[in-house]
Design an enzyme around this catalytic site. Structure first.
Site, PDB file in Angstrom:
ATOM      1  N   HIS A 174     -15.904   3.612 -13.904  1.00 45.01           N
ATOM      2  CA  HIS A 174     -15.631   2.805 -12.721  1.00 45.01           C
ATOM      3  C   HIS A 174     -16.816   1.907 -12.364  1.00 45.01           C
ATOM      4  O   HIS A 174     -16.706   1.039 -11.500  1.00 45.01           O
ATOM      5  CB  HIS A 174     -15.305   3.748 -11.549  1.00 45.01           C
ATOM      6  CG  HIS A 174     -14.856   3.072 -10.305  1.00 45.01           C
ATOM      7  ND1 HIS A 174     -15.613   3.055  -9.150  1.00 45.01           N
ATOM      8  CD2 HIS A 174     -13.728   2.376 -10.005  1.00 45.01           C
ATOM      9  CE1 HIS A 174     -14.975   2.394  -8.201  1.00 45.01           C
ATOM     10  NE2 HIS A 174     -13.835   1.970  -8.688  1.00 45.01           N
TER      11      HIS A 174
ATOM     12  N   ASN B 255       0.826  -1.211   0.000  1.00 40.08           N
ATOM     13  CA  ASN B 255       0.000   0.000   0.000  1.00 40.08           C
ATOM     14  C   ASN B 255       0.857   1.255   0.000  1.00 40.08           C
ATOM     15  O   ASN B 255       0.578   2.229  -0.698  1.00 40.08           O
ATOM     16  CB  ASN B 255      -0.906   0.019   1.241  1.00 40.08           C
ATOM     17  CG  ASN B 255      -2.044  -0.975   1.166  1.00 40.08           C
ATOM     18  OD1 ASN B 255      -2.307  -1.559   0.117  1.00 40.08           O
ATOM     19  ND2 ASN B 255      -2.727  -1.174   2.280  1.00 40.08           N
TER      20      ASN B 255
ATOM     21  N   ARG C 256      -5.899   2.393 -12.795  1.00 40.59           N
ATOM     22  CA  ARG C 256      -4.511   2.550 -12.363  1.00 40.59           C
ATOM     23  C   ARG C 256      -3.864   1.231 -11.956  1.00 40.59           C
ATOM     24  O   ARG C 256      -4.415   0.457 -11.197  1.00 40.59           O
ATOM     25  CB  ARG C 256      -4.434   3.542 -11.194  1.00 40.59           C
ATOM     26  CG  ARG C 256      -3.011   3.809 -10.719  1.00 40.59           C
ATOM     27  CD  ARG C 256      -2.982   4.856  -9.632  1.00 40.59           C
ATOM     28  NE  ARG C 256      -3.199   6.179 -10.159  1.00 40.59           N
ATOM     29  CZ  ARG C 256      -3.965   7.105  -9.568  1.00 40.59           C
ATOM     30  NH1 ARG C 256      -4.605   6.810  -8.456  1.00 40.59           N
ATOM     31  NH2 ARG C 256      -4.107   8.306 -10.098  1.00 40.59           N
TER      32      ARG C 256
END
Length: 711
Positions: free
Chosen positions: A458, A49, A428
């Site tokens: 999305h 992350n 992404r």
């Protein structure tokens, strides 16, 4: 209506809130109640992350600073102040991670025969084996690069692990610097040793040495005749965000491919991690060679790149992992499985298609407790094979590499159906994968489009058009998660399968909006961004305010990933002041401050971190005793409400709506993975003394206890 933006002190910084979220992820690794190998997993997730955070969010802030931008975030910080606050917040957390790895994880794993050894700890037999392995399997792919007046400082690629070697010429006495890149792409991070060579007291189940140490302690073979005076590890993180001009679809793919080539190399350095023992003169050389600022330097007391701890989860110690997840076939679909028909588990007269099921009523899915393969994939697979299905349309954002969904779309095209797939090339870190899928689909005859200019698509929707008698009937799926079989086992998501005509007509018009020049401004049931979603959500909140002002109970429960939109937050503050009870389940970033006297005293916020990534978005409004519930792909963020194509659907079946309400209360009662947010933005973990309520474990048990076949 509340003002769009309130005073800065009423908001929390998005970037710092994300650091807090990732600290909660690391807390799972530090928690002694977490099984040992799951501790390794959570530590790896924390590192992974963080890499992405630096490549995108920190890189963006640094670009703003370099451009001289001093505008304030909603909480009143400049880009430079945000960077400084991030660095101050992160450094002690990184040391926590390393202390856990050195002092807890490694020693405790060793107690059970899992040894992650440092090279100096090896016995003679292990060293001999490892040195031979180095000569045959590692040495040939290494390329040492000297740095001197004839050899400029080499380019250090993004996320690469490297060795800074100090070498002295015994004849001239001159010291030189060389960089050796650790070959991570095709070699495992931990080199496993033959177990028969182990000599520890506890019999070895797994024994390994970090790859970088194997290289570092064999540097003499790379520099024959020279004296190795020192070796030090370092790692670089670069700006990896893609900036794309708005182009036509054909040009977009070309631009993305070029951008991906640049990403693999990386942009400006945004973080330099070095081993804590690295001498300052070597650090200075690295910083000068890569133009690294002092604030971007991180000294790490331990191994770099702990995202590779994922490798330890493959160690055969099931008692130190979470118990296996037993998903089930959703009960309404139990007799709608072609695989069970094929293997004789159900008789032909008992079988019914997914379409037959949906004619009777909607089906609410909850992954991973409901199998993705027997629900969403079965729905698309049956549509591909059904001779009465004329068309399939769907949006694809992130798709697994072995996707059955893609295979079904190709089969449908080969069967002569009209198939349209909107593949979001700008997802992404999935751009390259999506380019490959787009090409494969196009080659199979699928009509592939890349979305709407200026917007990222999305939404997670599928439309199936089926000929029944003399009319077309539509069947739909609207979900909160991607059409991805891998993440469906790791993320919690909800979805709705339905044959409601109004939803079908909405999706027909939504796909026209996505593929053509339609400027659809209204929908029957769906809330669609950027057209109606923001106004729809604001109206639903406003309705609760009116109920509260009229003396009725105002009540809102929302579960999502992030809440950062200032207009929505301002409206929630207004609702709280009006007496509306607001319960928020926000996994990640929350810029709203709960419990502020005079603003949010009626608002509570919890975050749940557990074995599954909480990814579902559920919106529940009390509506004065006549509740309404919605699910969909959007968080309450500006990008979701204004700059993406999103779809949120009502769940109108009373039983299914009640199921969603019970689900939300299950989360609200959690005292194992839940954290309570304080007014200052800090989170306190709920600790139970006796009766533990683990929402994810309870959902596993409850979902498996009801009728339906466990697999």
């Amino acid at each position: 209506m509340a003002s769009a933006v309130l005073a800065p002190e009423l908001y929390l910084n998005r970037e710092l809130a994300w650091v807090d979220f990732n600290q909660r992820v690391l807390a799972q690794a530090l928690d002694g109640r977490t099984p040992l190998l799951e501790q390794a997993k959570f530590s790896a997730i924390f590192s992974n992350n963080l890499d992405e955070f630096f490549m995108v969010r920190v890189a963006s802030l640094k670009s703003q600073v370099e451009a001289g931008i001093t505008s304030l975030s909603i909480d009143g910080l400049t880009p430079l102040q945000q960077l400084q606050a991030i660095q101050a917040k992160l450094r002690p957390v990184l040391e926590q991670q390393q202390q856990h790895y050195r002092g807890e994880l490694k020693p405790k794993l060793a107690e059970y025969g899992v040894y992650v050894l440092d090279y100096p700890q090896l016995n003679a037999g292990q060293r001999e084996w490892l040195n031979n392995h180095f000569r045959t399997a590692i040495f040939p792919v290494l390329t040492p690069l000297a740095v001197d007046p004839a050899h400029p400082f080499p380019f250090i690629s993004n996320l690469s692990l490297n060795i800074a070697a100090l070498i002295r010429d015994p004849e001239t006495g001159e010291q030189q610097f060389a960089r050796v890149k650790v070959p991570q792409k095709n070699l495992p991070r931990f080199i496993k040793l033959p177990l028969e060579l182990a000599q520890q007291e506890t019999p070895a189940l797994y024994s390994a040495v970090p790859l970088e140490q194997v290289v570092a302690f064999n540097l003499a073979l790379l520099f024959p005749g020279m004296t190795i005076e020192g070796h030090y590890f370092f790692r670089v993180t670069r700006d990896a965000d893609l900036e794309l001009r708005e182009l036509e679809a054909d040009d977009l793919m070309i631009a993305l491919q070029e951008g991906l080539r640049k990403r693999r190399m990386g942009g400006e350095v945004v973080r330099l991690e070095v081993a804590d023992e690295m001498p300052q003169d070597v650090v200075d050389l690295l910083m000068e060679g890569m133009a690294v600022e002092a604030e971007d330097l991180y000294r790490i007391n331990g191994p770099l790149g702990l995202d590779d701890l994922f490798a330890l989860t493959g160690v055969p110690l099931p008692q130190f992992k979470d118990s296996p997840q037993l998903a089930r076939i959703a009960a309404p679909l139990a007799r709608a499985q072609k695989a069970l028909l094929a293997d004789g588990s159900i008789k032909p007269e008992e079988f019914e298609s997914v379409f037959d099921v949906l004619k009777r009523g909607d089906v609410l899915l909850h992954h991973p407790y409901d199998l993705f393969s027997s629900s969403v994939e079965e729905f698309i697979g049956q549509a591909a094979d059904d001779p009465d299905v004329l068309a399939i349309k769907m949006t694809l954002y992130r798709v697994s590499k072995d996707s059955k969904v893609i295979s079904s779309l190709i089969t449908a095209a080969e069967n002569g159906k009209q198939v349209m797939a909107l593949v979001e090339l700008k997802a992404r870190f999935d751009e390259e994968n999506n380019i490959q899928w787009a090409r494969q689909l196009e080659n199979a005859g699928v009509h592939v489009v890349y979305g709407v200019i200026g917007l990222k698509t999305h939404t997670k929707v599928t439309l199936v058009l089926r000929r029944e008698k003399d009319e077309l009937r539509s069947y739909v799926h609207v979900g909160t998660g991607n059409y991805n079989s891998k993440t469906s086992r790791l993320y919690t998501d909800v979805g709705l399968l339905s044959a409601r005509p109004e939803l079908g007509q909405d999706l027909v018009e939504l796909f026209n909006y996505l593929t053509g020049f339609s400027k659809q401004q209204s929908f029957r049931k769906l809330l669609v961004a950027p057209v109606t979603l923001r106004a729809g959500m604001e109206a639903l909140i406003q309705r609760e305010i009116e109920h509260a002002k009229a003396g009725a109970e105002g009540h809102i429960i929302v579960k999502m990933n992030s809440l950062v939109d200032p207009r929505i937050i301002a409206l929630l503050y207004e609702a709280s002041r009006a007496g509306v009870q607001i319960e928020l389940i926000i996994r990640g970033v929350c810029s709203l401050r709960p419990g502020l006297e005079g603003h949010s005293s009626n608002i509570s916020v919890i975050s749940i971190i557990g074995r599954f990534l909480e990814h579902s978005r559920i919106f529940w409004f009390g509506n004065g005793g006549n509740p309404e519930a919605f699910i969909g792909s959007a968080d309450w963020m500006g990008r979701n409400l204004d700059r993406r194509v999103e779809a949120v659907t009502p769940v109108e079946d009373p039983e299914l709506r009640s199921s969603l309400e019970k689900l939300l209360h299950t989360y609200l009662a959690d005292n194992r993975g839940a954290w309570d947010m304080q007014a200052d933005g800090q989170f306190l973990q709920r600790l139970c003394n006796e009766n533990e309520n683990n929402s994810q474990l309870e959902l596993m048990e409850n979902w498996n206890a009801v009728q339906g076949q466990c697999l």
